[in-house]
Scaffold this motif. Structure first.
Motif, PDB file in Angstrom:
ATOM      1  N   GLN A 126       0.841  -1.190   0.000  1.00  0.00           N
ATOM      2  CA  GLN A 126       0.000   0.000   0.000  1.00  0.00           C
ATOM      3  C   GLN A 126       0.884   1.252   0.000  1.00  0.00           C
ATOM      4  N   LYS A 127       1.933   1.238   0.818  1.00  0.00           N
ATOM      5  CA  LYS A 127       2.859   2.372   0.881  1.00  0.00           C
ATOM      6  C   LYS A 127       3.581   2.564  -0.457  1.00  0.00           C
ATOM      7  N   GLU A 128       4.002   1.466  -1.081  1.00  0.00           N
ATOM      8  CA  GLU A 128       4.704   1.569  -2.361  1.00  0.00           C
ATOM      9  C   GLU A 128       3.810   2.183  -3.433  1.00  0.00           C
ATOM     10  N   ILE A 129       2.556   1.758  -3.482  1.00  0.00           N
ATOM     11  CA  ILE A 129       1.626   2.317  -4.464  1.00  0.00           C
ATOM     12  C   ILE A 129       1.364   3.792  -4.163  1.00  0.00           C
ATOM     13  N   ARG A 130       1.244   4.125  -2.893  1.00  0.00           N
ATOM     14  CA  ARG A 130       1.021   5.524  -2.503  1.00  0.00           C
ATOM     15  C   ARG A 130       2.233   6.381  -2.897  1.00  0.00           C
ATOM     16  N   ASP A 131       3.453   5.845  -2.684  1.00  0.00           N
ATOM     17  CA  ASP A 131       4.673   6.603  -2.974  1.00  0.00           C
ATOM     18  C   ASP A 131       5.003   6.685  -4.462  1.00  0.00           C
ATOM     19  N   HIS A 132       4.732   5.594  -5.211  1.00  0.00           N
ATOM     20  CA  HIS A 132       5.183   5.510  -6.601  1.00  0.00           C
ATOM     21  C   HIS A 132       4.061   5.370  -7.610  1.00  0.00           C
ATOM     22  N   GLY A 133       2.821   5.288  -7.149  1.00  0.00           N
ATOM     23  CA  GLY A 133       1.683   5.168  -8.056  1.00  0.00           C
ATOM     24  C   GLY A 133       1.357   3.726  -8.391  1.00  0.00           C
ATOM     25  N   PRO A 134       0.181   3.520  -8.963  1.00  0.00           N
ATOM     26  CA  PRO A 134      -0.257   2.163  -9.321  1.00  0.00           C
ATOM     27  C   PRO A 134       0.505   1.649 -10.535  1.00  0.00           C
ATOM     28  N   TYR A 135       0.437   0.363 -10.745  1.00  0.00           N
ATOM     29  CA  TYR A 135       1.031  -0.241 -11.935  1.00  0.00           C
ATOM     30  C   TYR A 135       0.110   0.074 -13.106  1.00  0.00           C
ATOM     31  N   VAL A 136       0.652   0.727 -14.112  1.00  0.00           N
ATOM     32  CA  VAL A 136      -0.154   1.100 -15.270  1.00  0.00           C
ATOM     33  C   VAL A 136      -0.030  -0.008 -16.306  1.00  0.00           C
ATOM     34  N   LEU A 137      -1.144  -0.684 -16.524  1.00  0.00           N
ATOM     35  CA  LEU A 137      -1.215  -1.764 -17.502  1.00  0.00           C
ATOM     36  C   LEU A 137      -2.253  -1.370 -18.549  1.00  0.00           C
ATOM     37  N   PRO A 138      -2.225  -2.017 -19.718  1.00  0.00           N
ATOM     38  CA  PRO A 138      -3.264  -1.683 -20.716  1.00  0.00           C
ATOM     39  C   PRO A 138      -4.660  -1.881 -20.122  1.00  0.00           C
ATOM     40  N   PHE A 139      -5.494  -0.893 -20.236  1.00  0.00           N
ATOM     41  CA  PHE A 139      -6.908  -0.917 -19.835  1.00  0.00           C
ATOM     42  C   PHE A 139      -7.144  -0.961 -18.323  1.00  0.00           C
ATOM     43  N   ILE A 140      -6.092  -0.896 -17.520  1.00  0.00           N
ATOM     44  CA  ILE A 140      -6.312  -0.968 -16.071  1.00  0.00           C
ATOM     45  C   ILE A 140      -5.164  -0.286 -15.329  1.00  0.00           C
ATOM     46  N   ARG A 141      -5.504   0.340 -14.228  1.00  0.00           N
ATOM     47  CA  ARG A 141      -4.482   0.884 -13.324  1.00  0.00           C
ATOM     48  C   ARG A 141      -4.468  -0.081 -12.138  1.00  0.00           C
ATOM     49  N   PHE A 142      -3.623  -1.097 -12.234  1.00  0.00           N
ATOM     50  CA  PHE A 142      -3.604  -2.190 -11.275  1.00  0.00           C
ATOM     51  C   PHE A 142      -3.282  -1.697  -9.862  1.00  0.00           C
ATOM     52  N   ASN A 143      -4.171  -2.000  -8.940  1.00  0.00           N
ATOM     53  CA  ASN A 143      -4.040  -1.627  -7.531  1.00  0.00           C
ATOM     54  C   ASN A 143      -3.974  -0.125  -7.313  1.00  0.00           C
ATOM     55  N   ASP A 144      -4.688   0.602  -8.130  1.00  0.00           N
ATOM     56  CA  ASP A 144      -4.822   2.044  -7.980  1.00  0.00           C
ATOM     57  C   ASP A 144      -5.650   2.320  -6.721  1.00  0.00           C
ATOM     58  N   PRO A 145      -5.134   3.129  -5.788  1.00  0.00           N
ATOM     59  CA  PRO A 145      -5.896   3.421  -4.571  1.00  0.00           C
ATOM     60  C   PRO A 145      -7.297   3.967  -4.846  1.00  0.00           C
ATOM     61  N   ALA A 146      -7.461   4.731  -5.931  1.00  0.00           N
ATOM     62  CA  ALA A 146      -8.789   5.253  -6.272  1.00  0.00           C
ATOM     63  C   ALA A 146      -9.742   4.112  -6.624  1.00  0.00           C
ATOM     64  N   GLU A 147      -9.247   3.123  -7.364  1.00  0.00           N
ATOM     65  CA  GLU A 147     -10.070   1.957  -7.713  1.00  0.00           C
ATOM     66  C   GLU A 147     -10.372   1.122  -6.471  1.00  0.00           C
ATOM     67  N   THR A 148      -9.371   0.974  -5.615  1.00  0.00           N
ATOM     68  CA  THR A 148      -9.556   0.212  -4.375  1.00  0.00           C
ATOM     69  C   THR A 148     -10.632   0.873  -3.525  1.00  0.00           C
ATOM     70  N   ALA A 149     -10.587   2.186  -3.408  1.00  0.00           N
ATOM     71  CA  ALA A 149     -11.581   2.918  -2.629  1.00  0.00           C
ATOM     72  C   ALA A 149     -12.962   2.807  -3.274  1.00  0.00           C
ATOM     73  N   LYS A 150     -13.002   2.877  -4.597  1.00  0.00           N
ATOM     74  CA  LYS A 150     -14.270   2.802  -5.331  1.00  0.00           C
ATOM     75  C   LYS A 150     -14.992   1.482  -5.036  1.00  0.00           C
ATOM     76  N   HIS A 151     -14.237   0.428  -4.807  1.00  0.00           N
ATOM     77  CA  HIS A 151     -14.811  -0.896  -4.537  1.00  0.00           C
ATOM     78  C   HIS A 151     -14.844  -1.211  -3.037  1.00  0.00           C
TER      79      HIS A 151
END
Length: 175
Positions: free
Chosen positions: A54-79
């Motif tokens: 969680q800290k790594e994603i917060r510090d460096h951003g989500p993994y940007v993959l085609p059609f998805i922002r993998f483990n994006d905190p905004a997506e996590t919160a949305k769900h």
């Protein structure tokens, strides 16, 4: 459907059918995660279950993959999958009000996480089971065992005592 065929469920099928979907039945199998505190960030996990990831994603951003922002905190919160801090967590408070009565009927209790050995609630469960044995209980944790040696030794000593004193039926560590 799959879980209903598990050994811990088979003996309860008639009871569940009798009470129906609205019935108030104490589960025989319970799996909890008290918090996402974890010292690893394993690729098969997620930030919801690992504070380090969680800290790594917060510090460096989500993994940007085609059609998805993998483990994006905004997506996590949305769900609604953002973890709640353990202190003052109403679900943990409700668990501790419920557990003393419910644990009498449990046959399987598993703590997952985060890393359960980093949670004070794991050791609180061990304290409870020592004072309130359930000789039919199969106790398990999901752990990377990658914590300080003294924590692992404490856990092993405590769990061995529970089994030696017949406070539980068995214990398992899933890694």
């Amino acid at each position: 459907i799959i879980k209903s065929a598990s050994p811990w469920a088979i003996s309860r099928i008639e009871e569940v059918m009798k009470h129906g979907w609205e019935g108030d039945i104490t589960p025989s199998y319970v799996e909890v995660d008290f918090e996402n505190t974890c010292n690893f960030k394993c690729a098969y996990c997620s930030p919801s279950y690992s504070s380090q990831w969680q800290k790594e994603i917060r510090d460096h951003g989500p993994y940007v993959l085609p059609f998805i922002r993998f483990n994006d905190p905004a997506e996590t919160a949305k769900h609604s999958k953002l973890p709640i801090k353990p202190d003052g967590n109403p679900y943990i408070e409700a668990f501790w009000k419920w557990f003393p009565e419910a644990s009498k009927e449990m046959t399987d209790f598993r703590i997952t996480g985060g890393e359960p050995l980093l949670s004070k609630n794991t050791f609180k469960v061990l304290d409870y089971l020592e004072k309130n044995p359930n000789r039919e209980l199969n106790f398990a944790i999901n752990s990377n065992l990658g914590v300080d040696t003294d924590v692992v030794d404490n856990y092993i000593e405590r769990i061995n005592k529970l089994q030696h004193d017949r406070c539980i039926r068995s214990w398992t560590v899933y890694t």
